[in-house]
Scaffold this motif. Sequence first.
Motif, mmCIF file in Angstrom:
data_model
loop_
_atom_site.group_PDB
_atom_site.id
_atom_site.type_symbol
_atom_site.label_atom_id
_atom_site.label_comp_id
_atom_site.label_asym_id
_atom_site.label_seq_id
_atom_site.Cartn_x
_atom_site.Cartn_y
_atom_site.Cartn_z
ATOM 1 N N ALA A 192 0.844 -1.034 -0.157
ATOM 2 C CA ALA A 192 0.091 0.060 0.104
ATOM 3 C C ALA A 192 1.127 1.330 -0.080
ATOM 4 C CB ALA A 192 -1.035 -0.171 1.193
ATOM 5 N N ASN A 193 0.894 2.166 1.163
ATOM 6 C CA ASN A 193 1.393 3.351 0.849
ATOM 7 C C ASN A 193 2.925 3.270 1.516
ATOM 8 O OD1 ASN A 193 0.742 2.752 3.631
ATOM 9 N ND2 ASN A 193 -0.083 4.933 3.933
ATOM 10 N N GLY A 194 3.326 2.222 2.138
ATOM 11 C CA GLY A 194 4.879 1.837 2.507
ATOM 12 C C GLY A 194 5.120 2.810 3.720
ATOM 13 N N ALA A 195 6.506 2.735 4.169
ATOM 14 C CA ALA A 195 6.840 3.543 5.049
ATOM 15 C C ALA A 195 6.834 4.987 4.598
ATOM 16 C CB ALA A 195 8.377 3.302 5.358
ATOM 17 N N ILE A 196 7.020 5.322 3.416
ATOM 18 C CA ILE A 196 7.200 6.909 2.936
ATOM 19 C C ILE A 196 5.883 7.443 3.151
ATOM 20 C CG2 ILE A 196 6.786 6.317 0.510
ATOM 21 C CD1 ILE A 196 9.154 9.179 2.320
ATOM 22 N N GLY A 197 4.860 6.765 2.836
ATOM 23 C CA GLY A 197 3.351 6.962 3.013
ATOM 24 C C GLY A 197 2.925 7.132 4.415
ATOM 25 N N ASP A 252 2.088 11.078 5.794
ATOM 26 C CA ASP A 252 0.644 11.155 5.816
ATOM 27 C C ASP A 252 0.250 10.825 4.135
ATOM 28 O OD1 ASP A 252 0.152 11.191 8.551
ATOM 29 O OD2 ASP A 252 0.044 13.361 8.529
ATOM 30 N N ASP A 253 0.826 10.303 3.490
ATOM 31 C CA ASP A 253 0.618 10.010 2.076
ATOM 32 C C ASP A 253 0.782 11.289 1.193
ATOM 33 O OD1 ASP A 253 0.173 7.218 2.249
ATOM 34 O OD2 ASP A 253 -1.921 7.499 3.015
ATOM 35 N N LEU A 254 1.660 12.206 1.611
ATOM 36 C CA LEU A 254 1.838 13.177 1.010
ATOM 37 C C LEU A 254 2.762 12.416 -0.364
ATOM 38 C CD1 LEU A 254 1.735 16.295 0.139
ATOM 39 C CD2 LEU A 254 4.054 16.561 1.580
ATOM 40 N N VAL A 255 3.746 11.653 -0.049
ATOM 41 C CA VAL A 255 4.067 10.686 -1.072
ATOM 42 C C VAL A 255 4.043 9.277 -0.766
ATOM 43 C CG1 VAL A 255 6.611 10.076 -1.715
ATOM 44 C CG2 VAL A 255 6.079 12.412 -1.298
ATOM 45 N N ASP A 256 3.275 8.695 -1.246
ATOM 46 C CA ASP A 256 3.075 7.268 -1.107
ATOM 47 C C ASP A 256 4.136 6.438 -1.837
ATOM 48 O OD1 ASP A 256 2.222 7.009 -3.823
ATOM 49 O OD2 ASP A 256 0.223 6.656 -3.244
ATOM 50 N N ARG A 257 4.156 5.047 -1.485
ATOM 51 C CA ARG A 257 5.139 4.071 -2.107
ATOM 52 C C ARG A 257 5.109 4.260 -3.746
ATOM 53 N NH1 ARG A 257 6.101 -2.307 -1.277
ATOM 54 N NH2 ARG A 257 8.406 -2.093 -1.174
ATOM 55 N N GLU A 258 4.158 4.232 -4.093
ATOM 56 C CA GLU A 258 3.743 4.073 -5.782
ATOM 57 C C GLU A 258 4.402 5.410 -6.388
ATOM 58 O OE1 GLU A 258 0.430 4.392 -9.204
ATOM 59 O OE2 GLU A 258 0.017 3.109 -7.439
ATOM 60 N N ALA A 259 4.238 6.438 -5.842
ATOM 61 C CA ALA A 259 4.644 7.761 -6.335
ATOM 62 C C ALA A 259 6.201 7.726 -6.010
ATOM 63 C CB ALA A 259 4.428 8.936 -5.705
ATOM 64 N N TYR A 260 6.660 7.343 -4.959
ATOM 65 C CA TYR A 260 8.215 7.401 -4.534
ATOM 66 C C TYR A 260 8.901 5.981 -5.616
ATOM 67 C CZ TYR A 260 11.903 6.248 -1.008
ATOM 68 O OH TYR A 260 13.168 6.049 -0.475
ATOM 69 N N TYR A 261 8.254 5.091 -5.958
ATOM 70 C CA TYR A 261 8.776 4.183 -6.962
ATOM 71 C C TYR A 261 8.779 4.795 -8.311
ATOM 72 C CZ TYR A 261 9.380 0.519 -3.285
ATOM 73 O OH TYR A 261 9.712 -0.262 -2.452
ATOM 74 N N THR A 262 7.822 5.513 -8.699
ATOM 75 C CA THR A 262 7.460 5.909 -10.147
ATOM 76 C C THR A 262 8.682 6.980 -10.580
ATOM 77 O OG1 THR A 262 5.068 5.891 -9.779
ATOM 78 C CG2 THR A 262 5.899 7.323 -11.399
ATOM 79 N N HIS A 263 8.985 7.950 -9.618
ATOM 80 C CA HIS A 263 10.070 8.696 -9.934
ATOM 81 C C HIS A 263 11.478 7.801 -10.045
ATOM 82 C CE1 HIS A 263 7.442 11.902 -7.988
ATOM 83 N NE2 HIS A 263 7.665 12.391 -9.347
ATOM 84 N N ALA A 264 11.742 6.917 -9.552
ATOM 85 C CA ALA A 264 12.951 6.169 -9.616
ATOM 86 C C ALA A 264 12.820 5.289 -10.942
ATOM 87 C CB ALA A 264 12.983 5.217 -8.601
ATOM 88 N N VAL A 265 11.704 5.046 -11.263
ATOM 89 C CA VAL A 265 11.716 4.342 -12.696
ATOM 90 C C VAL A 265 11.859 5.343 -13.703
ATOM 91 C CG1 VAL A 265 10.219 2.719 -14.120
ATOM 92 C CG2 VAL A 265 10.051 2.285 -11.693
#
Length: 177
Positions: A141-146, A150-163
């Motif tokens: 889901a939102n992972g540690a970063i989310g 408070d989900d300002l950056v969630d795990r999906e967005a965090y990974y998207t930028h790295a991809v």
Amino acid sequence: MPHITVASQNPVKLNAAQAAFQQMFPQQRFSVDGVSVPSGAPDQPTSLSETMDGARNRAENAHAARPDSDYWVGIEGGIEDSPLGMTCFARVHVLGRAGLSGLGQTAVFYLPQEVAELVRGDLELGHADDRVFGRDNSKQANGAIGLLTDDLVDREAYYTHAVIMALVPFKNRALNW
């Protein structure tokens, strides 16, 4: 339609790969699937090097499992301990059909001591997050970063930028990589 195989069946990683490819190549449509493959790294990589090896191994193993795809994406999360605290990050390795490859990395952030102590005690980060934050399966889901933003950056967005960072050579094929 080009096909992407992600070295995971985690919906967060699949969605991040899809979003990154669509953002980098908006004129194309991509199909995405996931395959469960080994990383060759520990369940919880504890250095940048182990994390990078895990991402590369995942991409290569996805290629071996699904050789008919056009792209193979390995995403590996890791931590690293230092005198200042435990940091968290992920590495991304993308392989392309023509032998081109790219590497990306997420931003780095510190983990709270409560989480870091559990990880030092051999608990994987996702399980440590679940215990500290009273969640279940937060890594899908939102992972540690989310949880920490408070989900300002969630795990999906965090990974998207790295991809996206890993796709830079694919976007700029005319340059020497």
